[in-house]
Write an enzyme that holds these catalytic residues in place. Structure first.
Site, PDB file in Angstrom:
ATOM      1  N   HIS A 196       0.782  -1.181  -0.037  1.00 18.39           N
ATOM      2  CA  HIS A 196      -0.508  -0.536  -0.508  1.00 18.39           C
ATOM      3  C   HIS A 196       0.782   1.413  -0.242  1.00 18.39           C
ATOM      4  CE1 HIS A 196      -3.859  -1.792   1.618  1.00 18.39           C
ATOM      5  NE2 HIS A 196      -3.814  -1.860   1.109  1.00 18.39           N
ATOM      6  N   CYS A 292      -1.900   3.125   9.384  1.00 10.16           N
ATOM      7  CA  CYS A 292      -2.671   2.065   8.959  1.00 10.16           C
ATOM      8  C   CYS A 292      -3.942   2.178   9.764  1.00 10.16           C
ATOM      9  CB  CYS A 292      -1.695   0.978   8.787  1.00 10.16           C
ATOM     10  SG  CYS A 292      -0.972   0.539   7.231  1.00 10.16           S
TER      11      CYS A 292
END
Length: 309
Positions: A196, A292
């Site tokens: 990511h 996150c």
């Protein structure tokens, strides 16, 4: 010779609104499947037998410490209730892309995480009902974009950086631009450890950019260099990168992360930032860290145009 003195970022942002973040307590966090190189469910299960579930208790302590650090830095925290059977719901960054009061809901690539989609959709409708958002928007049916995990707003440049490759589709850039009316800079991710964008890049409010060059394709590095002057690029070495130092949360002049080398701390201090370390190594076992575990809800672009309904 005159010496340049960097005014602390917190002083320059003293009049900014209170940042509002979305989090989810890790009551059901675990590593039960593997969808990135950090996840080892066999090792997690063996540790659970050996330690009697100590890792889950540690996750709760570490999450609470992150929550406390962000609150102390000046953030307001909204929460999503945890749900049994959705161990990665804790990673709220992946829930949506949020800007100008609009939430563009995520669509997950892996079936293991697709059960999170209706939970997050309901949570954002709740935020809209409370007046914390104005719109909740769905992606086109055939487009995958894993929220702010792969789409980060850069407030200094009034644009989105968008990662693609391991998780999100490059075509998602069109949906983001149409929804929010701001420019999108696609960046291809090529190292599977940095699956990511938020694992390898962190835009800071004064225009400085923390990033790990090795996570990006040659074209991706060139795109970063075209937008960010060398004096504002903070390139991480691999040692900091694998500790997810780029997976940081900036609240005013405070940068919160799991671990930080002395060199990186000094670099950020020279630019006016205070670093707060709060260990999140339990979550790194699932490929996540501070960024996150949070989603910024109150970002606004300086300029945006009319959007999709």
């Amino acid at each position: 010779m005159l010496q340049t003195v960097h005014q602390p970022v917190a002083d320059r942002m003293a009049r900014a609104e209170v940042p509002r973040l979305l989090m989810c307590a890790p009551e059901h966090f675990a590593v039960h499947y593997s969808i990135n190189p950090w996840m080892d469910p066999a090792a997690w299960a063996a540790a659970a037998v050996r330690d009697g579930g100590a890792a889950q208790a540690k996750a709760r302590r570490q999450w609470s410490a992150l929550h406390a650090a962000l609150t102390a830095a000046g953030a307001a925290i909204e929460t999503v209730p945890p749900v049994q059977g959705l161990p990665d719901l804790v990673f709220t960054a992946n829930a949506a892309v949020v800007l100008n009061g609009t939430a563009l809901l995520a669509r997950f690539r892996h079936p293991e995480r697709q059960g999170e989609e209706p939970v997050f959709a309901a949570a954002f409708e709740g935020l809209r009902t409370r007046g914390l958002l104005s719109r909740v928007v769905a992606l086109p049916d055939d487009v995958v974009l894993e929220g702010a995990g792969d789409c980060l707003f850069d407030p200094a440049r009034d644009l989105f950086w968008m990662g693609h490759g391991p998780r999100s589709d490059p075509r998602a850039a069109e949906a983001v631009a149409a929804t929010f009316g701001v420019s999108v800079v696609p960046l291809q991710l090529v190292d599977p450890r940095f699956y990511h964008l938020d694992t390898a890049l962190c835009p800071l409010p004064t225009g400085d950019l923390i990033y790990y060059p090795g996570a990006f394709s040659e074209a991706g590095r060139a795109a970063i260099e075209a937008q960010v002057p060398a004096r504002q690029r903070i390139a991480l070495g691999e040692d900091d990168a694998v500790q997810f130092a780029a997976n940081a949360v900036c609240v005013g002049g405070t940068v919160v992360m799991s671990r930080c080398s002395a060199a990186l701390r000094a670099e950020l201090a020279a630019r006016g930032y205070a670093v707060v370390e709060t260990l999140l190594d339990t979550f790194l076992q699932s490929g996540g860290s501070a960024a996150c575990l949070t989603l910024r809800l109150d970002r606004h672009a300086a300029v945006s145009t009319a959007l999709a309904g």
